[in-house]
Design an enzyme around this catalytic site. Structure first.
Site, PDB file in Angstrom:
ATOM      1  N   GLU A  59      30.087 110.827   4.181  1.00 18.64           N
ATOM      2  CA  GLU A  59      30.497 110.645   2.779  1.00 18.64           C
ATOM      3  C   GLU A  59      31.450 111.754   2.345  1.00 18.64           C
ATOM      4  O   GLU A  59      32.368 111.535   1.554  1.00 18.64           O
ATOM      5  CB  GLU A  59      29.258 110.655   1.850  1.00 18.64           C
ATOM      6  CG  GLU A  59      28.200 109.610   2.167  1.00 18.64           C
ATOM      7  CD  GLU A  59      27.167 110.096   3.183  1.00 18.64           C
ATOM      8  OE1 GLU A  59      27.543 110.783   4.154  1.00 18.64           O
ATOM      9  OE2 GLU A  59      25.982 109.779   3.009  1.00 18.64           O
ATOM     10  N   THR A 210      15.028 110.226  44.941  1.00 19.53           N
ATOM     11  CA  THR A 210      16.414 109.818  44.679  1.00 19.53           C
ATOM     12  C   THR A 210      17.379 110.959  45.001  1.00 19.53           C
ATOM     13  O   THR A 210      18.447 110.739  45.584  1.00 19.53           O
ATOM     14  CB  THR A 210      16.565 109.390  43.193  1.00 19.53           C
ATOM     15  OG1 THR A 210      15.730 108.256  42.985  1.00 19.53           O
ATOM     16  CG2 THR A 210      17.991 109.037  42.837  1.00 19.53           C
ATOM     17  N   ASP A 214      20.073 110.163  47.856  1.00 21.32           N
ATOM     18  CA  ASP A 214      21.452 109.881  47.395  1.00 21.32           C
ATOM     19  C   ASP A 214      22.268 111.134  47.109  1.00 21.32           C
ATOM     20  O   ASP A 214      23.485 111.050  46.972  1.00 21.32           O
ATOM     21  CB  ASP A 214      21.429 109.046  46.096  1.00 21.32           C
ATOM     22  CG  ASP A 214      20.696 107.727  46.264  1.00 21.32           C
ATOM     23  OD1 ASP A 214      20.360 107.379  47.406  1.00 21.32           O
ATOM     24  OD2 ASP A 214      20.452 107.062  45.238  1.00 21.32           O
ATOM     25  N   GLY A 297      14.172 107.171  40.881  1.00 16.70           N
ATOM     26  CA  GLY A 297      14.089 105.933  41.598  1.00 16.70           C
ATOM     27  C   GLY A 297      12.976 105.044  41.101  1.00 16.70           C
ATOM     28  O   GLY A 297      12.419 105.255  40.013  1.00 16.70           O
ATOM     29  N   SER A 303       6.623 104.192  36.664  1.00 17.81           N
ATOM     30  CA  SER A 303       5.588 104.941  35.937  1.00 17.81           C
ATOM     31  C   SER A 303       5.862 104.882  34.434  1.00 17.81           C
ATOM     32  O   SER A 303       4.933 104.798  33.629  1.00 17.81           O
ATOM     33  CB  SER A 303       5.488 106.382  36.439  1.00 17.81           C
ATOM     34  OG  SER A 303       6.642 107.111  36.081  1.00 17.81           O
TER      35      SER A 303
HETATM   36  C1  AOF Z   1      24.175 111.205   5.700  1.00 19.39           C
HETATM   37  N1  AOF Z   1      25.434 111.153   6.201  1.00 19.39           N
HETATM   38  O1  AOF Z   1      26.881 111.494   7.830  1.00 19.39           O
HETATM   39  C2  AOF Z   1      24.638 112.039   8.216  1.00 19.39           C
HETATM   40  C3  AOF Z   1      23.336 112.055   7.677  1.00 19.39           C
HETATM   41  O2  AOF Z   1      21.499 119.138   9.119  1.00 19.39           O
HETATM   42  P1  AOF Z   1      22.338 118.175   8.351  1.00 19.39           P
HETATM   43  O3  AOF Z   1      22.701 118.685   6.990  1.00 19.39           O
HETATM   44  O4  AOF Z   1      23.554 117.687   9.101  1.00 19.39           O
HETATM   45  O5  AOF Z   1      21.410 116.887   8.060  1.00 19.39           O
HETATM   46  C4  AOF Z   1      21.050 116.058   9.115  1.00 19.39           C
HETATM   47  C5  AOF Z   1      20.272 114.884   8.585  1.00 19.39           C
HETATM   48  O6  AOF Z   1      21.035 114.220   7.589  1.00 19.39           O
HETATM   49  C6  AOF Z   1      19.986 113.840   9.676  1.00 19.39           C
HETATM   50  O7  AOF Z   1      18.770 114.085  10.329  1.00 19.39           O
HETATM   51  C7  AOF Z   1      19.953 112.567   8.853  1.00 19.39           C
HETATM   52  O8  AOF Z   1      18.708 112.411   8.225  1.00 19.39           O
HETATM   53  C8  AOF Z   1      21.021 112.854   7.822  1.00 19.39           C
HETATM   54  N2  AOF Z   1      22.328 112.493   8.386  1.00 19.39           N
HETATM   55  N3  AOF Z   1      23.142 111.608   6.448  1.00 19.39           N
HETATM   56  O9  AOF Z   1      24.005 110.846   4.540  1.00 19.39           O
HETATM   57  C9  AOF Z   1      25.711 111.552   7.432  1.00 19.39           C
HETATM   58  N4  AOF Z   1      24.900 112.498   9.441  1.00 19.39           N
HETATM   59 ZN    ZN Z   2      24.516 113.690   3.988  1.00 19.32          ZN
END
Ligand code: AOF
Ligand code: ZN
Length: 360
Positions: A59, A210, A214, A297, A303
């Site tokens: 935002e 694995t 590999d 693998g 599991s």
């Molecule tokens: C939003 N818009 O673009 C995102 C959101 O540590 P901060 O301040 O970046 O907050 C992270 C939290 O904010 C994340 O866990 C989620 O709940 C929210 N992310 N919210 O409105 C955004 N990235």
């Molecule tokens: Zn936000």
């Protein structure tokens, strides 16, 4: 006679917000991907997306992108955002307060944010300030985009994807000795897609057998993106120190006994010799791993299937069978199945969603 243009729908603008959000795929963990579009008089006047964990939210970028000459339109503008605007002080201040301060006209939200610091409070704050809020536009697409984030918030553990490639009759390899290369099911294009998928994860996990059969590097080579941490589960301490995976940055080694012969950069975690899948995932969560892809693998994969500790499975199925030459057979796990041809049409991609994944 010409028709006058139809006003564009909420879905139209939310789709654009989803598109913007996905630009940051692989770069926001542990945060969600979020996109935002600001619309006034039927036209987009601002756009943005959350680019990196710790950076401004979607935002904020969208409001900043509105040209000064159009800022007067904000009070009549509708803000489309794929995830509920946040209401808390995290690494950045609350977006809901910012939207109230900018006096935007209306907000349309794709999906609610289950983060307990937000969880409906963002919407309430907007409504309390008199801003009309619509919730749930393209909700399932918005939730699908943030499966990793939502699993962590709602099931309280890292997101888990099981991934393997197999013959049409379910074998992961053919009988061979270690001097022979593993059976190649992937095509150049599907390998590149697989590397782009790796770049979306915090960690990629494999079992000791694995590594020994590999010798994978578990790197993101055929795509440009973040390198996940490779994780080796080696309960009995059998993997030789020369294994290529130990040279991949961030390697994590899970074993019942400490090793003195591994490169010092490898992070060693001691687990019980009979450690359950849950115990393994708890060890990774303690290292802030929030998403893990298990690439094999069959013993390790099975599991996790038996414990119902997985969210999605992605199986690349070649169109040829191995019959009696095949080894390491896997059954497709039960769940909600979707089968598509790979983009080059050579293999099939089977996606399975676990209908009852284990929560912590
Ligand atoms: C939003 N818009 O673009 C995102 C959101 O540590 P901060 O301040 O970046 O907050 C992270 C939290 O904010 C994340 O866990 C989620 O709940 C929210 N992310 N919210 O409105 C955004 N990235
Ligand atoms: Zn936000």
């Amino acid at each position: 006679m010409t028709d006058s243009p139809q006003p564009r729908s909420h879905e139209f603008f939310m789709r654009r917000a989803l598109q913007l959000a996905a630009n940051a795929r692989g770069f926001t963990s542990p945060n969600p991907m979020v996109g935002c579009v600001i619309v006034a008089r039927g036209c987009v006047i601002g756009e943005g997306y959350h680019r990196r964990c710790g950076g401004p939210h979607a935002e904020v970028w969208a409001v900043r992108s509105v040209p000064n000459s159009l800022r007067d339109l904000l009070p009549e503008a509708t803000v489309y955002v794929t995830l509920e605007p946040c209401s808390h002080y995290g690494k950045t201040p609350p977006c809901a307060d910012m939207l109230v301060a900018e006096r935007v006209g209306a907000v349309v939200v794709g999906s609610l944010d289950p983060n307990p610091s937000v969880s409906g409070r963002g919407i309430n704050r907007l409504r309390d300030a008199g801003i009309p809020v619509t919730v749930g536009v393209l909700e399932s697409e918005c939730r699908e985009l943030n499966r990793h984030f939502l699993v962590r918030q709602e099931l309280h553990r890292p997101y888990i994807l099981l991934k393997w490639a197999q013959s049409a009759d379910g074998f992961l390899d053919r009988r061979r000795d270690v001097s022979q290369a593993p059976c190649a099911f992937s095509t150049p294009l599907s390998r590149q897609l697989m590397h782009s998928l790796r770049a979306c994860f915090d960690a990629i996990m494999v079992g000791a057998a694995t590594v020994m059969a590999d010798d994978p590097a578990l790197t993101v080579r055929d795509y440009s993106g973040r390198q996940p941490r490779p994780v080796i589960v080696d309960r009995c301490g059998l993997v030789p120190p020369s294994a290529r995976v130990f040279s991949t940055p961030g390697a994590i080694y899970l074993s019942a006994t400490a090793r003195t012969d591994l490169p010092p950069e490898v992070e060693q975690i001691i687990i019980p010799s009979d450690a359950s899948p849950r115990c393994i995932i708890e060890a990774l969560a303690s290292l802030s791993v929030s998403s893990v892809m298990i690439e094999g693998g069959p013993t390790l994969l099975r599991s996790f299937i038996n414990a119902s500790l997985w969210d999605d499975a992605r199986i690349e199925m070649a169109h040829f069978s191995l019959e009696t030459a095949g080894i390491a057979h896997m059954d497709i796990p039960a769940g909600i199945i979707d089968i598509k041809p790979a983009p080059d049409g050579q293999n099939s991609i089977i996606n399975v969603k676990n209908a009852s994944p284990m929560a912590f």
